[in-house]
Design a protein around this motif. Structure first.
Motif, PDB file in Angstrom:
ATOM      1  N   LYS A  64       8.177  -0.182   3.111  1.00  0.00           N
ATOM      2  CA  LYS A  64       7.725   0.814   2.402  1.00  0.00           C
ATOM      3  C   LYS A  64       7.045   1.382   3.292  1.00  0.00           C
ATOM      4  O   LYS A  64       6.684   1.014   4.012  1.00  0.00           O
ATOM      5  CB  LYS A  64       6.532   0.085   1.643  1.00  0.00           C
ATOM      6  N   GLU A  66       6.518   5.456   1.750  1.00  0.00           N
ATOM      7  CA  GLU A  66       6.029   6.272   0.883  1.00  0.00           C
ATOM      8  C   GLU A  66       5.216   5.638  -0.394  1.00  0.00           C
ATOM      9  O   GLU A  66       6.648   4.851  -1.382  1.00  0.00           O
ATOM     10  CB  GLU A  66       7.118   6.896   1.232  1.00  0.00           C
ATOM     11  N   GLU A  67       4.201   6.122  -0.630  1.00  0.00           N
ATOM     12  CA  GLU A  67       4.308   5.948  -2.306  1.00  0.00           C
ATOM     13  C   GLU A  67       3.736   7.334  -2.953  1.00  0.00           C
ATOM     14  O   GLU A  67       2.941   7.904  -2.263  1.00  0.00           O
ATOM     15  CB  GLU A  67       2.348   5.228  -2.274  1.00  0.00           C
ATOM     16  N   ARG A  69       3.225   8.799  -6.223  1.00  0.00           N
ATOM     17  CA  ARG A  69       2.269   8.884  -7.504  1.00  0.00           C
ATOM     18  C   ARG A  69       3.147  10.020  -8.714  1.00  0.00           C
ATOM     19  O   ARG A  69       2.899  11.324  -7.842  1.00  0.00           O
ATOM     20  CB  ARG A  69       0.444   9.277  -7.152  1.00  0.00           C
ATOM     21  N   TRP A 106      10.161   2.161  -9.532  1.00  0.00           N
ATOM     22  CA  TRP A 106       9.132   2.068  -9.795  1.00  0.00           C
ATOM     23  C   TRP A 106       8.222   1.028  -9.847  1.00  0.00           C
ATOM     24  O   TRP A 106       8.873  -0.246 -10.338  1.00  0.00           O
ATOM     25  CB  TRP A 106       9.044   2.904 -11.455  1.00  0.00           C
ATOM     26  N   ILE A 107       6.789   1.046  -9.678  1.00  0.00           N
ATOM     27  CA  ILE A 107       6.180  -0.365  -9.829  1.00  0.00           C
ATOM     28  C   ILE A 107       5.423  -0.194 -10.571  1.00  0.00           C
ATOM     29  O   ILE A 107       4.618   0.809 -11.238  1.00  0.00           O
ATOM     30  CB  ILE A 107       5.202  -0.162  -8.018  1.00  0.00           C
ATOM     31  N   SER A 112       1.498   3.029 -15.437  1.00  0.00           N
ATOM     32  CA  SER A 112       0.655   3.103 -13.699  1.00  0.00           C
ATOM     33  C   SER A 112       1.017   4.201 -12.876  1.00  0.00           C
ATOM     34  O   SER A 112       0.343   4.452 -12.116  1.00  0.00           O
ATOM     35  CB  SER A 112       1.453   1.746 -12.681  1.00  0.00           C
ATOM     36  N   LEU A 114       3.119   5.003 -10.039  1.00  0.00           N
ATOM     37  CA  LEU A 114       3.132   4.322  -9.185  1.00  0.00           C
ATOM     38  C   LEU A 114       4.858   4.059  -8.739  1.00  0.00           C
ATOM     39  O   LEU A 114       5.590   3.120  -8.919  1.00  0.00           O
ATOM     40  CB  LEU A 114       2.548   4.033  -8.767  1.00  0.00           C
ATOM     41  N   ILE A 116       7.332   3.558  -5.071  1.00  0.00           N
ATOM     42  CA  ILE A 116       7.673   3.267  -4.025  1.00  0.00           C
ATOM     43  C   ILE A 116       8.527   3.909  -3.315  1.00  0.00           C
ATOM     44  O   ILE A 116       9.983   3.510  -4.353  1.00  0.00           O
ATOM     45  CB  ILE A 116       6.939   2.459  -3.641  1.00  0.00           C
ATOM     46  N   GLU A 118      11.219   2.546  -0.247  1.00  0.00           N
ATOM     47  CA  GLU A 118      11.756   1.890   0.930  1.00  0.00           C
ATOM     48  C   GLU A 118      13.116   2.097   1.769  1.00  0.00           C
ATOM     49  O   GLU A 118      13.719   3.067   1.345  1.00  0.00           O
ATOM     50  CB  GLU A 118      11.739   0.519   0.145  1.00  0.00           C
TER      51      GLU A 118
END
Lengths: 142, 372
Positions: A64, A66-67, A69, A106-107, A112, A114, A116, A118
């Motif tokens: 991972k 970057e995250e 929103r 998408w998590i 959510s 969120l 990420i 990778e």
């Protein structure tokens, strides 16, 4: 005469390479399951069930980087753009691999928000190995 | 006789003991004392509240000493008899315990199982051959028979075949010991342990987002572009995956025995064949295999017996579900899960009868090789 001798010798060497090759192959097949359980015995139970034992060896895996929103203003019921790709929710949940080698996933559920990012990197040099399993077994703790 | 010793008091008692009435009394008295000593020991071990250490010591002395005492007393008694009777009876003192143990632990349970197999689930009423009808016609049992046949043919075939291949190949390399040690290593692993080991090969995590396969086989399949499969839940191929475990465990056994047989082939024989122009395949099939034929048969029958009564792998890996049931596992289920001792006994008898012919053949082979 000497020519045939060399060729015979060469044939013999070829045969021995073949014999050793076959035996090494069989022995590897025989050893790998045991090596697997041996390595597993040094891993946390959490790790054991979340990744294969062979991941303790260095390999290229997704890391991972970057995250993101996703802002509330974006309607996720329609295809939308995030981190440079445009896709709908269900494709993003499966994860999308972009041509430049990033994986965008998408998590969680729709609320959510969120995502990420990778990238493939070399991992496994700092494998989380532990002697806890042995200590617990020998001391009788559960 | 010129050096006749003076009779001491002890000798006088001994003299008296070995004649007439004394002899008779002694041969009644000594066994009685022996029995009393052993009985007291038994009562002590059963009821005593003494410290554990003392009980352990007494148990060891009582057990080991008791056997020695029984042997000594009975031997002494027999030797009191006339020469002819000594010759007749003495062998039984030596093989008597073995026969008693065989009778008590082998013969009686077999007879009891045979009787139970004609009774109902609780062993109260006779039901005729109902249990045998179940054993030979029930869907579950037919599946178990089919699977046992698979185990017998494929398991034995691959174990012996691979064992022979490795034995022949390893014979030609300088690293023979290393290869053989690696192949033999699984023999040291229990079947349940092997089950754990192979769970990490066949594991299946299911489908979903972010799920990582932890099973080696699925990882390989995915790596080759395939799709993860629940290997142990796919009849009938899951039987093959279980058989692989037995082959993994048993090849070592076949290999060491066949390897020693191959080393026993006279080297002149092989050289003569090679001088006559036989290639390696001809040497193998026309010289080696016929020479080690009896060993080959012994190994094969041993593994056939083994595969017929196979239980642990199936129990650990699938519990006999998903079409992998075998006879021994069905016996276990009937006896310990369904508590139907009649059916369980019938299955046990069927299994026994199935193994007996192979067993007899195997023992004959052993005797031919003067293994015992």
């Amino acid at each position: 005469m000497s020519g045939t001798k060399t060729s015979q010798k060469g044939q013999k060497r070829l045969g021995s390479v073949f014999v050793n090759g076959v035996l090494v192959l069989i022995c590897l097949v025989w050893l790998i399951p045991t090596i697997g359980v041996f390595i597993t015995s040094f891993r946390n139970s959490e790790d054991i069930y979340s990744s294969g034992w062979w991941t303790v060896f260095p390999h290229r895996g997704w890391v991972k980087v970057e995250e993101i929103r996703v802002p509330e203003s974006i309607d996720v019921d329609q295809p939308f753009e995030v981190a440079g790709v445009t896709a709908d929710f269900s494709t993003l949940r499966q994860g999308i691999v972009t041509p430049d080698g990033r994986k965008i996933t998408w998590i969680g559920n729709k609320r959510s928000r969120l995502v990420i990012v990778e990238e493939k990197r070399w991992v496994g040099f700092s494998a989380r190995l532990t002697l806890d399993n042995y200590r617990d077994t020998l001391s009788g703790e559960s | 006789m010129q050096n006749q010793p003076r009779l001491s008091a002890g000798d006088q008692i001994l003299n008296w003991l070995t004649t007439g009435v004394g002899r008779l009394l002694a041969s009644i008295f000594v066994p009685l004392v022996t029995f009393l000593v052993l009985w007291r020991g038994f009562i002590f071990l059963r009821d005593s509240n003494a410290p554990q250490f003392i009980i352990v010591v007494v148990a060891i002395v009582w057990g080991v000493g008791g056997v020695a005492l029984l042997y000594g007393v009975s031997n002494w008694l027999v030797e009191k008899l006339s020469g002819e009777w000594v010759r007749r009876l003495q062998p039984f003192i030596f093989i008597g315990p073995a026969i008693a143990i065989l009778f008590w632990y082998l013969f009686l349970p077999t007879i009891r199982t045979l009787i139970l197999s004609f009774q109902d689930g609780l062993g109260r009423n006779f039901v005729g051959i109902e249990n045998y009808i179940f054993a030979f016609t029930d869907r579950v049992m037919l599946e178990a028979f089919r699977n046992n046949l698979l185990w017998m043919v494929l398991g034995t075939g691959f174990s012996v075949g691979l064992g022979l291949l490795i034995a022949v190949l390893a014979d030609r390399t300088p690293f023979e010991k290393v290869y053989k040690a690696i192949i033999f290593m699984p023999m040291a692993i229990s079947f349940v342990g092997a089950g754990v080991i192979w769970k990490f090969v066949y594991a299946y995590r299911g489908e979903g987002v972010g799920i990582q396969e932890i099973g080696l086989l699925n990882a390989i399949v995915i790596g080759l572009g395939g799709k993860a499969q629940p290997w142990l839940l796919l009849p009938p191929i899951n039987n093959l995956f279980l058989i692989v475990i037995m082959v993994w465990l048993q090849t070592g056994y076949a290999m060491v025995i066949l390897s020693s047989a191959i080393k026993g082939i006279p080297s002149e024989l092989l050289e003569a064949a090679r001088v006559d122009g036989a290639n390696e395949f001809q040497v193998f099939f026309q010289i080696m295999v016929p020479t080690i034929q009896s060993t080959l048969l012994t190994v094969t029958t041993t593994i056939v017996i083994f595969s017929l009564k196979l239980f642990d792998i199936v129990r650990v890996m699938t519990g006999g579900n998903y079409g992998t049931n075998v006879i021994a596992n069905e016996f276990y289920l009937q006896q310990f899960t369904y508590n139907h001792s009649g059916r369980a006994s019938a299955i046990a008898i069927v299994l026994l009868i199935a193994v007996i012919p192979v067993m007899i053949y195997n023992l004959r082979q052993f005797r031919k090789r003067r293994a015992f």
